[in-house]
Design a protein around this motif. Structure first.
Motif, short mmCIF file in Angstrom:
data_model
loop_
_atom_site.label_atom_id
_atom_site.label_comp_id
_atom_site.label_asym_id
_atom_site.label_seq_id
_atom_site.Cartn_x
_atom_site.Cartn_y
_atom_site.Cartn_z
N LEU A 1 0.82 -1.21 0.00
CA LEU A 1 0.00 0.00 0.00
C LEU A 1 0.86 1.26 0.00
O LEU A 1 0.65 2.17 -0.80
N THR A 2 1.83 1.30 0.90
CA THR A 2 2.70 2.48 1.00
C THR A 2 3.53 2.65 -0.27
O THR A 2 3.73 3.77 -0.75
N GLY A 3 4.03 1.53 -0.81
CA GLY A 3 4.84 1.60 -2.02
C GLY A 3 4.06 2.11 -3.21
O GLY A 3 4.55 2.97 -3.97
N CYS A 4 2.85 1.61 -3.39
CA CYS A 4 2.02 2.06 -4.52
C CYS A 4 1.65 3.53 -4.36
O CYS A 4 1.60 4.28 -5.34
N GLU A 5 1.38 3.95 -3.12
CA GLU A 5 1.06 5.36 -2.89
C GLU A 5 2.25 6.25 -3.23
O GLU A 5 2.09 7.32 -3.85
N SER A 6 3.45 5.83 -2.84
CA SER A 6 4.64 6.64 -3.13
C SER A 6 4.90 6.72 -4.64
O SER A 6 5.41 7.73 -5.14
N LEU A 7 4.54 5.66 -5.36
CA LEU A 7 4.71 5.65 -6.81
C LEU A 7 3.53 6.28 -7.53
O LEU A 7 3.56 6.45 -8.74
N LYS A 8 2.46 6.60 -6.76
CA LYS A 8 1.23 7.16 -7.33
C LYS A 8 0.61 6.18 -8.33
O LYS A 8 0.19 6.56 -9.42
N CYS A 9 0.59 4.92 -7.95
CA CYS A 9 0.05 3.86 -8.81
C CYS A 9 -1.06 3.12 -8.09
O CYS A 9 -0.81 2.48 -7.05
N ASP A 10 -2.28 3.21 -8.60
CA ASP A 10 -3.39 2.50 -7.98
C ASP A 10 -4.05 1.52 -8.96
O ASP A 10 -5.19 1.13 -8.80
N SER A 11 -3.30 1.12 -9.99
CA SER A 11 -3.81 0.14 -10.95
C SER A 11 -2.63 -0.58 -11.60
O SER A 11 -1.50 -0.10 -11.57
N ILE A 12 -2.93 -1.73 -12.17
CA ILE A 12 -1.89 -2.51 -12.86
C ILE A 12 -1.29 -1.70 -14.01
O ILE A 12 -0.07 -1.69 -14.21
N SER A 13 -2.12 -0.99 -14.74
CA SER A 13 -1.62 -0.22 -15.88
C SER A 13 -0.65 0.86 -15.45
O SER A 13 0.36 1.13 -16.12
N LYS A 14 -0.89 1.49 -14.30
CA LYS A 14 0.01 2.53 -13.81
C LYS A 14 1.33 1.94 -13.32
O LYS A 14 2.40 2.52 -13.50
N ILE A 15 1.24 0.75 -12.69
CA ILE A 15 2.48 0.10 -12.25
C ILE A 15 3.30 -0.32 -13.47
O ILE A 15 4.53 -0.18 -13.48
N MET A 16 2.63 -0.81 -14.52
CA MET A 16 3.34 -1.17 -15.74
C MET A 16 4.06 0.03 -16.32
O MET A 16 5.20 -0.08 -16.79
N ALA A 17 3.41 1.18 -16.30
CA ALA A 17 4.03 2.40 -16.81
C ALA A 17 5.25 2.77 -15.97
O ALA A 17 6.28 3.20 -16.50
N ALA A 18 5.14 2.59 -14.65
CA ALA A 18 6.26 2.89 -13.76
C ALA A 18 7.43 1.94 -14.02
O ALA A 18 8.59 2.36 -14.05
N LEU A 19 7.11 0.66 -14.24
CA LEU A 19 8.17 -0.33 -14.50
C LEU A 19 9.01 0.05 -15.71
O LEU A 19 10.22 -0.14 -15.72
N SER A 20 8.36 0.60 -16.71
CA SER A 20 9.06 0.95 -17.95
C SER A 20 10.07 2.07 -17.73
O SER A 20 11.01 2.25 -18.51
N GLN A 21 9.88 2.84 -16.66
CA GLN A 21 10.79 3.96 -16.36
C GLN A 21 11.90 3.58 -15.38
O GLN A 21 12.85 4.33 -15.19
N PHE A 22 11.78 2.41 -14.75
CA PHE A 22 12.74 2.02 -13.72
C PHE A 22 14.20 1.95 -14.21
O PHE A 22 15.11 2.31 -13.46
N PRO A 23 14.47 1.46 -15.44
CA PRO A 23 15.87 1.42 -15.88
C PRO A 23 16.57 2.77 -15.81
O PRO A 23 17.78 2.84 -15.61
#
Length: 279
Positions: free
Chosen positions: A128-150
């Protein structure tokens, strides 16, 4: 898409509030001839729409931020199935939905953002805290964040933090003080590119062949990164009397024995210098 849905949902919830205000204003206007408090009654209705507008603005800002805790909670519950932790099977399903290999470095970086304590597990509060810090509340938003991690790996300080986090995260259990050799080999391959850190290939071979160590401790792990960043590829600036862990001293000796041609110039220069000093 997640933002649009949130905005529509927010808008539909706020509309009844406005309707409640209008009848109240109408009622106060019909009563005004019977009282001397008309200004006060006009003031109250005028303030209510402003309050509703402020709530609407805050609600929309929350939706825009992507940190809707309720949605994050629902996402966690989908995988945890009523438990307070996502175990290996749940994490695998989570990664499948993210369309990412669980062994990809982006999963390590995601775990770093979550401050996850153990590999293959996400506690509820971590998630919960991790997703909030990433501003991700859906799978699609987490996928978008993953693409920026490199890109985060290009930041020297962040990379150092992720590298050191990997040691604690990948231990067999939280009470372990060392990484077993096999896990250490896998994590080094994942984190350190041999083109950038030329020692990693030989060092991984050294770990596989040596018999003295059953694991790598934190000091050895942290020092290895500094060693790779500061010691020249031919060991020409390596100080055997320095404060490196013994494991790294033994690695240098081993590497010179394995490849004397590569390091012979360094040894010969030292011998030549000693001979010149003698005469």
């Amino acid at each position: 898409m997640g933002n649009r849905i949130s905005k529509k949902s927010t808008s539909s919830r706020q509309q009844p509030t406005t309707n409640d205000v209008v009848p109240k204003k109408s009622h106060s206007e019909s009563e005004s001839p019977k009282t001397n408090t008309t200004p006060d009654k006009k003031t109250n209705p005028s303030s209510n729409p402003s309050s509703a507008s402020n709530k609407s603005k805050k609600s929309q800002e929350s939706a825009d931020s992507g940190g809707n805790r309720k949605k994050i909670q629902e996402m966690f519950d989908k995988y945890a199935e009523g438990k307070d932790v996502m175990g290996p099977e749940a994490v695998m399903k989570f990664c499948d939905d993210l369309q990412v290999d669980p062994e990809h470095i982006s999963v390590l970086i995601l775990s770093w953002h979550f401050k996850a304590e153990t590999m293959c597990y996400f506690k509820k509060e971590e998630f919960l805290t991790g997703c909030e810090s990433l501003k991700c509340d859906s799978i699609s938003k987490i996928m978008a964040a993953l693409s920026q991690f490199p890109e985060e790996l290009k930041d020297a300080q962040k990379f150092k933090e992720i590298y050191e986090f990997a040691f604690l995260w990948s231990r067999e259990s939280t009470d372990k003080k060392v990484l077993d050799i096999e896990t250490a080999l896998d994590m080094l391959e994942l984190l350190l590119d041999e083109e950038v850190y030329p020692f990693i290939g030989p060092f991984r071979t050294f770990l596989q062949e040596q018999k003295s160590y059953k694991g790598v401790n934190k000091d050895q792990w942290v020092s290895l990164l500094e060693f790779c960043k500061t010691v020249d590829e031919d060991f020409s600036n390596y100080d055997e009397n320095g404060s490196w862990p013994v494991m790294l001293d033994e690695f240098v000796v081993w590497a010179r024995e394995q490849n004397p041609e590569k390091y012979s110039s360094v040894v010969d220069k030292c011998d030549l210098q000693n001979e010149n000093n003698f005469y």
